[in-house]
Design a protein around this motif. Structure first.
Motif, PDB file in Angstrom:
ATOM      1  N   LEU A 212       0.857  -1.180   0.000  1.00  0.00           N
ATOM      2  CA  LEU A 212       0.000   0.000   0.000  1.00  0.00           C
ATOM      3  C   LEU A 212       0.893   1.230   0.000  1.00  0.00           C
ATOM      4  N   ALA A 213       0.507   2.270  -0.740  1.00  0.00           N
ATOM      5  CA  ALA A 213       1.343   3.468  -0.832  1.00  0.00           C
ATOM      6  C   ALA A 213       0.480   4.716  -0.726  1.00  0.00           C
ATOM      7  N   ASP A 214       0.675   5.478   0.341  1.00  0.00           N
ATOM      8  CA  ASP A 214       0.039   6.778   0.532  1.00  0.00           C
ATOM      9  C   ASP A 214      -1.459   6.731   0.224  1.00  0.00           C
ATOM     10  N   THR A 215      -2.155   5.837   0.910  1.00  0.00           N
ATOM     11  CA  THR A 215      -3.593   5.700   0.721  1.00  0.00           C
ATOM     12  C   THR A 215      -4.292   5.984   2.051  1.00  0.00           C
TER      13      THR A 215
ATOM     14  N   LEU B  70      -7.283   4.666   5.040  1.00  0.00           N
ATOM     15  CA  LEU B  70      -8.130   3.595   5.572  1.00  0.00           C
ATOM     16  C   LEU B  70      -9.290   4.256   6.298  1.00  0.00           C
ATOM     17  N   GLU B  71     -10.503   3.971   5.853  1.00  0.00           N
ATOM     18  CA  GLU B  71     -11.695   4.576   6.452  1.00  0.00           C
ATOM     19  C   GLU B  71     -12.665   3.475   6.854  1.00  0.00           C
ATOM     20  N   LEU B  72     -12.843   3.307   8.169  1.00  0.00           N
ATOM     21  CA  LEU B  72     -13.738   2.287   8.707  1.00  0.00           C
ATOM     22  C   LEU B  72     -14.712   2.975   9.657  1.00  0.00           C
ATOM     23  N   ASN B  73     -15.987   2.978   9.313  1.00  0.00           N
ATOM     24  CA  ASN B  73     -16.990   3.693  10.091  1.00  0.00           C
ATOM     25  C   ASN B  73     -17.866   2.723  10.865  1.00  0.00           C
ATOM     26  N   SER B  74     -18.200   3.108  12.088  1.00  0.00           N
ATOM     27  CA  SER B  74     -19.031   2.268  12.947  1.00  0.00           C
ATOM     28  C   SER B  74     -20.384   2.010  12.289  1.00  0.00           C
ATOM     29  N   GLY B  75     -20.838   0.767  12.381  1.00  0.00           N
ATOM     30  CA  GLY B  75     -22.114   0.391  11.783  1.00  0.00           C
ATOM     31  C   GLY B  75     -22.004  -0.093  10.352  1.00  0.00           C
ATOM     32  N   ARG B  76     -20.782  -0.081   9.800  1.00  0.00           N
ATOM     33  CA  ARG B  76     -20.585  -0.528   8.413  1.00  0.00           C
ATOM     34  C   ARG B  76     -19.930  -1.907   8.381  1.00  0.00           C
ATOM     35  N   ARG B  77     -20.275  -2.657   7.361  1.00  0.00           N
ATOM     36  CA  ARG B  77     -19.707  -3.998   7.165  1.00  0.00           C
ATOM     37  C   ARG B  77     -18.996  -3.994   5.807  1.00  0.00           C
ATOM     38  N   TYR B  78     -17.674  -4.115   5.852  1.00  0.00           N
ATOM     39  CA  TYR B  78     -16.836  -3.932   4.662  1.00  0.00           C
ATOM     40  C   TYR B  78     -16.374  -5.276   4.095  1.00  0.00           C
ATOM     41  N   GLY B  79     -16.483  -5.405   2.783  1.00  0.00           N
ATOM     42  CA  GLY B  79     -15.869  -6.523   2.077  1.00  0.00           C
ATOM     43  C   GLY B  79     -14.569  -6.043   1.467  1.00  0.00           C
ATOM     44  N   LEU B  80     -13.453  -6.663   1.847  1.00  0.00           N
ATOM     45  CA  LEU B  80     -12.140  -6.288   1.311  1.00  0.00           C
ATOM     46  C   LEU B  80     -11.816  -7.213   0.150  1.00  0.00           C
ATOM     47  N   ILE B  81     -11.708  -6.660  -1.046  1.00  0.00           N
ATOM     48  CA  ILE B  81     -11.517  -7.491  -2.233  1.00  0.00           C
ATOM     49  C   ILE B  81     -10.282  -7.048  -3.001  1.00  0.00           C
ATOM     50  N   GLY B  82      -9.854  -7.854  -3.945  1.00  0.00           N
ATOM     51  CA  GLY B  82      -8.677  -7.621  -4.778  1.00  0.00           C
ATOM     52  C   GLY B  82      -8.140  -8.973  -5.208  1.00  0.00           C
ATOM     53  N   LEU B  83      -7.433  -9.011  -6.317  1.00  0.00           N
ATOM     54  CA  LEU B  83      -6.916 -10.282  -6.824  1.00  0.00           C
ATOM     55  C   LEU B  83      -6.025 -10.940  -5.795  1.00  0.00           C
TER      56      LEU B  83
ATOM     57  N   ASN C  63     -20.542  -2.006   2.374  1.00  0.00           N
ATOM     58  CA  ASN C  63     -19.505  -1.272   1.634  1.00  0.00           C
ATOM     59  C   ASN C  63     -18.461  -2.253   1.113  1.00  0.00           C
ATOM     60  N   ILE C  64     -17.769  -1.855   0.052  1.00  0.00           N
ATOM     61  CA  ILE C  64     -16.680  -2.659  -0.519  1.00  0.00           C
ATOM     62  C   ILE C  64     -15.412  -1.801  -0.549  1.00  0.00           C
ATOM     63  N   ILE C  65     -14.287  -2.410  -0.115  1.00  0.00           N
ATOM     64  CA  ILE C  65     -12.979  -1.777  -0.243  1.00  0.00           C
ATOM     65  C   ILE C  65     -12.190  -2.582  -1.272  1.00  0.00           C
ATOM     66  N   HIS C  66     -11.756  -1.924  -2.340  1.00  0.00           N
ATOM     67  CA  HIS C  66     -11.039  -2.607  -3.414  1.00  0.00           C
ATOM     68  C   HIS C  66      -9.556  -2.259  -3.317  1.00  0.00           C
ATOM     69  N   LEU C  67      -8.714  -3.256  -3.069  1.00  0.00           N
ATOM     70  CA  LEU C  67      -7.260  -3.058  -3.044  1.00  0.00           C
ATOM     71  C   LEU C  67      -6.763  -3.197  -4.481  1.00  0.00           C
ATOM     72  N   HIS C  68      -6.363  -2.072  -5.068  1.00  0.00           N
ATOM     73  CA  HIS C  68      -6.003  -2.061  -6.490  1.00  0.00           C
ATOM     74  C   HIS C  68      -4.854  -1.092  -6.706  1.00  0.00           C
ATOM     75  N   GLN C  69      -3.767  -1.581  -7.294  1.00  0.00           N
ATOM     76  CA  GLN C  69      -2.600  -0.750  -7.600  1.00  0.00           C
ATOM     77  C   GLN C  69      -2.116   0.029  -6.373  1.00  0.00           C
ATOM     78  N   ARG C  70      -2.002  -0.680  -5.256  1.00  0.00           N
ATOM     79  CA  ARG C  70      -1.462  -0.182  -3.988  1.00  0.00           C
ATOM     80  C   ARG C  70      -2.308   0.923  -3.354  1.00  0.00           C
ATOM     81  N   LYS C  71      -3.566   1.018  -3.773  1.00  0.00           N
ATOM     82  CA  LYS C  71      -4.484   1.986  -3.178  1.00  0.00           C
ATOM     83  C   LYS C  71      -5.734   1.260  -2.678  1.00  0.00           C
ATOM     84  N   LEU C  72      -6.399   1.869  -1.687  1.00  0.00           N
ATOM     85  CA  LEU C  72      -7.689   1.360  -1.209  1.00  0.00           C
ATOM     86  C   LEU C  72      -8.781   2.266  -1.776  1.00  0.00           C
ATOM     87  N   LYS C  73      -9.675   1.670  -2.566  1.00  0.00           N
ATOM     88  CA  LYS C  73     -10.758   2.441  -3.175  1.00  0.00           C
ATOM     89  C   LYS C  73     -12.083   1.980  -2.559  1.00  0.00           C
ATOM     90  N   TYR C  74     -12.965   2.940  -2.276  1.00  0.00           N
ATOM     91  CA  TYR C  74     -14.171   2.660  -1.495  1.00  0.00           C
ATOM     92  C   TYR C  74     -15.426   2.779  -2.352  1.00  0.00           C
TER      93      TYR C  74
END
Length: 634
Positions: free
Chosen positions: A96-99, A101-114, A316-327
């Motif tokens: 991960l590079a200069d990205t 991380l946002e995790l908010n109470s009450g949210r359920r996140y799926g962390l995806i990426g190849l 919510n979905i967090i996509h790990l792509h090209q060293r960034k976290l996209k929401y």
């Protein structure tokens, strides 16, 4: 004066020393699930001494090899976690590079990426001598990318406020003389921590709402209610009343993983981290877990290969792509739709910019040295071009790598290929029948998914059809030329780990003489470059599975028997497998906890239950609704 580098190293060593003494607030394990069978009395099922020290040392090495930087951007007392300028490296590899991380109470996140977003690194082998003087190899490795991020959060290497308790589940419970129910109810450490936090907040008038939530959690852990809650959770994960009183040392690793999952759900931490929680579950337990997690009120982050499970649980979905976290807001299906729209707009913008640049460059080249008027216009366009470049151009959309599986043509065999006539089966005279009086036939047009509760005999049926088990009564007749390829979750254990995939496949299929031809074959299953010539023991679990699929396919079977084929595969690989199955001209029987794969490839649903097999009249989603209604009644 010591250099800044020396100061950083000294600070890192000091922090590592503190980590050794710090009480763990999360649980960790090796990524491939090959957790040693650790017993309370210091001996495991293989006669190896207690490995707790070795596990801790390995975990420390893994943590020390990781470098994490980030700044807490949210208020220290907030229940939301916002980290800015987040970077994560592992053995110098930037994940991960200069990205942010946002995790908010009450949210359920799926962390995806190849899978293998950051490649597979830091494999360590530990040799230990057992009392029998045999050497037992215990392989530990750290999966990087998604799993590495969860691990860094779980170990608090990311600056998460102390009042947010974290439970990171990846390790099954160690074998012991305690019952499954006792292990789930052991929450003294959690209760003490919550009581201390409640005491602290009691002196702060502004934290009334948070204090009430803590009191609610403490009430849930109260001994009077604890046993009923723990029993309900274990029942939902497939434990009968008898199994709940069974000692943990008598369970397999998969069932002990369920106990660990039950414990995590019982504790209800403020932040729950789950890595492939459905891997050891059947469809019934998957549906129950989905219903349980969709009501989780705090912060949930999960990694899963099941699109259906992500759809049912995630907000919510967090996509790990090209060293960034996209929401992305919404579940997995909404993420796919939103991402496609964004990428379409991005490509439109990219193409427009490239057209503009090409037009301006052409104008400058043609008229830059022409008349004064044309030269001034060319200079103006050159300045416009420089401004466009300086302000940042739109990047071309980089698509994820696509993978395609392939099952070669198998030829035709006249039906019936396999006939099951009045078959009954039980494992011993002292055990009840798994099946009684089965009657059915299967041929090359068969596309069946076997469903039913754990222990109902789905895998047993495949073994009977293979000939690995013999019927207690009745007969199974197979066509004399039929070839059956069976994939099961323990198939990777049969691989020769010291050989490379290329060497292994050349050995198994000596008729293929040319290495380049074999390289092409293996490449179809997602193993390329150095992966083809590295020892199999150095591959990740997902890569080992791909070796197994290559081996299975090139046996040229007429029938595919697939028992939980999706474990350790990412979403894209599962879709490639589904496409290959649909193009396969032979028959297929599937056991899977992945509803979407079943929906993609199965034409019939057979329910294994109550010592028999019945055909389900509607599709797999109808069966899922049936399971949901059963859960509601219970």
């Amino acid at each position: 004066m010591p250099s800044d580098l020396a100061k950083k190293k000294a600070a890192k060593k000091k922090e590592a020393a503190k980590a050794r003494q710090r009480p763990k607030k999360s649980e960790e394990v090796n990524g491939d699930g090959e957790q040693p069978e650790i017993q309370e009395n210091g001996a495991d099922s293989n006669g190896v001494g207690s490995l707790t020290k070795e596990l801790d040392e390995f975990e420390l090495r893994k943590t020390e090899a990781r470098a994490v930087t980030g700044v807490l951007a949210s208020h220290p007392n907030s229940t939301d976690v916002h980290i800015s300028s987040l970077s994560l490296t592992f053995h110098g590899q930037e994940l991960l590079a200069d990205t942010s991380l946002e995790l908010n109470s009450g949210r359920r996140y799926g962390l995806i990426g190849l899978n293998g977003t950051g490649n597979c690194l830091a494999r360590t082998s530990v040799c230990l001598k057992a009392k029998s003087k045999q050497l037992v190899m215990l392989r530990f490795f750290a999966l990087v990318g998604k799993s590495m991020l969860l691990s860094a959060i779980g170990h608090r290497e990311i600056p998460i406020p102390e009042h947010i308790d974290i439970y990171h589940l990846t390790r099954e419970m160690a074998p012991s003389d305690k019952t499954a129910l006792q292990c789930v109810m052991e929450v003294d450490e959690q209760r003490i921590m919550l009581e201390k936090e409640a005491e602290r907040l009691a002196h702060e008038d502004s934290e009334c709402e948070k204090l009430m939530e803590l009191y609610e959690r403490l009430e849930e852990l109260d001994a009077d209610k604890a046993e009923m809650r723990a029993s309900r959770i274990l029942h939902g994960l497939g434990f009968s009343a008898t199994m709940q009183q069974k000692k943990l040392k008598d369970f397999s690793g998969g069932w002990r993983m369920r106990v660990a999952l039950a414990r995590a759900l019982f504790i209800k931490p403020f932040m729950l981290l789950l890595d492939e929680p459905t891997n050891h579950l059947d469809l019934d337990a998957c549906v129950w877990l989905e219903e349980e997690l969709k009501s989780f009120k705090r912060i949930l982050v999960l990694i899963s290969h099941s699109q259906d499970f992500l759809n049912g649980v995630c907000t919510n979905i967090i996509h790990l792509h090209q060293r960034k976290l996209k929401y992305y807001t919404g579940n997995y299906d909404q993420y796919v739709k939103t991402r496609a729209e964004l990428e379409e707009n991005q490509m439109k913008r990219f193409n427009w910019e490239q057209d503009q640049i090409a037009h301006m460059k052409n104008y400058i080249a043609r008229f830059g040295h022409g008349s004064a008027k044309l030269a001034r216009q060319a200079q103006s366009k050159e300045k416009t071009l420089q401004k466009m470049v300086a302000s940042g151009l739109t990047e071309r959309v980089v698509n994820d790598k696509t993978l395609s599986f392939y099952f070669p043509p198998c030829g035709k065999i006249p039906p019936p290929v396999i006939m099951v006539q009045n078959v009954s089966f039980k494992y011993s005279d002292n055990t009840p029948h798994i099946y009684k009086n089965l009657e059915f036939g299967i041929d090359l047009d068969t596309r069946v998914a076997l469903v039913g509760p754990n222990g109902a005999g789905k895998s047993t049926l495949l073994k009977l059809l293979m000939g690995e088990l013999l019927p207690t009564d009745g007969m199974i007749r197979k066509h004399s030329h039929v070839k059956i390829g069976r994939y099961h979750q323990h198939l990777t254990e049969q691989l020769e780990l010291d050989l490379s995939p290329l060497e292994y496949m050349m050995k198994c299929f000596p008729e293929i003489k040319e290495k380049e031809e074999m390289r092409k074959i293996i490449g179809r299953y997602g193993l390329t470059g150095k992966q083809q010539v590295s020892p199999i023991r150095n591959l990740s679990d997902g890569q080992k599975c791909r070796v197994c699929f290559a081996w299975l396919a090139w046996q040229n079977p007429h029938m595919l028997f697939l028992d939980e084929p999706t474990n350790h595969l990412d979403i894209e690989t599962i879709d490639a497998l589904a496409e290959a199955i649909n193009e396969f001209e032979g028959g297929m029987m599937l056991v899977s906890h992945d509803f979407r794969l079943i929906q993609q490839v199965a034409q019939e649903i057979w329910v294994c239950e109550n010592q028999t097999i019945t055909k389900w009249k509607s599709g797999i989603l109808g069966y899922k609704e049936h399971l949901k209604s059963k859960i509601e009644k219970q």
